[in-house]
Design a protein around this motif. Structure first.
Motif, PDB file in Angstrom:
ATOM      1  N   UNK A   1      22.503  49.809  37.777  1.00  0.00           N
ATOM      2  CA  UNK A   1      22.501  48.497  37.138  1.00  0.00           C
ATOM      3  C   UNK A   1      23.454  48.406  35.946  1.00  0.00           C
ATOM      4  N   UNK A   2      23.586  49.474  35.171  1.00  0.00           N
ATOM      5  CA  UNK A   2      24.303  49.394  33.903  1.00  0.00           C
ATOM      6  C   UNK A   2      25.789  49.699  34.009  1.00  0.00           C
ATOM      7  N   UNK A   3      26.188  50.577  34.888  1.00  0.00           N
ATOM      8  CA  UNK A   3      27.589  51.002  34.928  1.00  0.00           C
ATOM      9  C   UNK A   3      28.558  49.876  35.277  1.00  0.00           C
ATOM     10  N   UNK A   4      28.292  49.030  36.253  1.00  0.00           N
ATOM     11  CA  UNK A   4      29.244  47.932  36.506  1.00  0.00           C
ATOM     12  C   UNK A   4      29.405  46.987  35.323  1.00  0.00           C
ATOM     13  N   UNK A   5      28.336  46.683  34.627  1.00  0.00           N
ATOM     14  CA  UNK A   5      28.435  45.817  33.455  1.00  0.00           C
ATOM     15  C   UNK A   5      29.205  46.455  32.319  1.00  0.00           C
ATOM     16  N   UNK A   6      28.995  47.743  32.122  1.00  0.00           N
ATOM     17  CA  UNK A   6      29.715  48.450  31.063  1.00  0.00           C
ATOM     18  C   UNK A   6      31.202  48.514  31.375  1.00  0.00           C
ATOM     19  N   UNK A   7      31.548  48.763  32.598  1.00  0.00           N
ATOM     20  CA  UNK A   7      32.963  48.824  32.965  1.00  0.00           C
ATOM     21  C   UNK A   7      33.608  47.443  32.909  1.00  0.00           C
ATOM     22  N   UNK A   8      32.845  46.397  33.246  1.00  0.00           N
ATOM     23  CA  UNK A   8      33.368  45.038  33.135  1.00  0.00           C
ATOM     24  C   UNK A   8      33.679  44.716  31.676  1.00  0.00           C
ATOM     25  N   UNK A   9      32.793  45.112  30.768  1.00  0.00           N
ATOM     26  CA  UNK A   9      33.026  44.862  29.344  1.00  0.00           C
ATOM     27  C   UNK A   9      34.241  45.641  28.850  1.00  0.00           C
ATOM     28  N   UNK A  10      34.416  46.861  29.333  1.00  0.00           N
ATOM     29  CA  UNK A  10      35.570  47.659  28.947  1.00  0.00           C
ATOM     30  C   UNK A  10      36.875  47.030  29.421  1.00  0.00           C
ATOM     31  N   UNK A  11      36.912  46.598  30.657  1.00  0.00           N
ATOM     32  CA  UNK A  11      38.133  45.980  31.210  1.00  0.00           C
ATOM     33  C   UNK A  11      38.402  44.642  30.535  1.00  0.00           C
ATOM     34  N   UNK A  12      37.363  43.879  30.254  1.00  0.00           N
ATOM     35  CA  UNK A  12      37.560  42.592  29.590  1.00  0.00           C
ATOM     36  C   UNK A  12      38.091  42.777  28.174  1.00  0.00           C
ATOM     37  N   UNK A  13      37.575  43.786  27.486  1.00  0.00           N
ATOM     38  CA  UNK A  13      38.084  44.083  26.148  1.00  0.00           C
ATOM     39  C   UNK A  13      39.548  44.509  26.181  1.00  0.00           C
ATOM     40  N   UNK A  14      39.919  45.293  27.173  1.00  0.00           N
ATOM     41  CA  UNK A  14      41.305  45.703  27.304  1.00  0.00           C
ATOM     42  C   UNK A  14      42.196  44.510  27.623  1.00  0.00           C
ATOM     43  N   UNK A  15      41.699  43.623  28.489  1.00  0.00           N
ATOM     44  CA  UNK A  15      42.470  42.442  28.871  1.00  0.00           C
ATOM     45  C   UNK A  15      42.700  41.520  27.665  1.00  0.00           C
ATOM     46  N   UNK A  16      41.697  41.400  26.796  1.00  0.00           N
ATOM     47  CA  UNK A  16      41.844  40.534  25.621  1.00  0.00           C
ATOM     48  C   UNK A  16      42.823  41.110  24.602  1.00  0.00           C
ATOM     49  N   UNK A  17      42.961  42.436  24.545  1.00  0.00           N
ATOM     50  CA  UNK A  17      43.874  43.045  23.570  1.00  0.00           C
ATOM     51  C   UNK A  17      45.316  43.038  24.054  1.00  0.00           C
TER      52      UNK A  17
END
Length: 88
Positions: A71-87
């Motif tokens: 349950x947690x790993x896909x959400x954590x990776x989505x947040x990581x990729x979204x943070x990278x995309x915003x930077x």
């Protein structure tokens, strides 16, 4: 016997995820490879521990860890990729 099969298939999933991590060029493709393959592999390995141990303390902990990772790993990776995309 069934636990050994799940353990082997889980190890194959982890191996494929690690090969994808090394072989793929783009960061997004690497993250997708890791999230899909390795999370499934870890969950299968933990499921095999649950099958082998049964409803003991260790078996229930393995099952709860598998559910949490699933349950947690896909959400954590989505947040990581979204943070990278915003930077970028």
């Amino acid at each position: 016997m069934t636990a050994n099969i799940f353990m082997f298939i889980g190890a194959l999933f982890c191996l494929v995820g690690c090969i994808g991590l090394v072989r793929l060029d783009d960061f997004h493709a690497r993250v997708q490879s890791v999230v899909k393959a390795v999370s499934m592999g870890i969950c299968l390995i933990l499921l095999s521990v649950f099958i082998r141990q049964g409803f003991t303390d260790m078996g229930i902990r393995a099952l709860l860890c598998a559910i949490f990772i699933w349950l947690a790993l896909p959400g954590a990776m989505y947040a990581l990729v979204r943070g990278l995309h915003k930077t970028e």
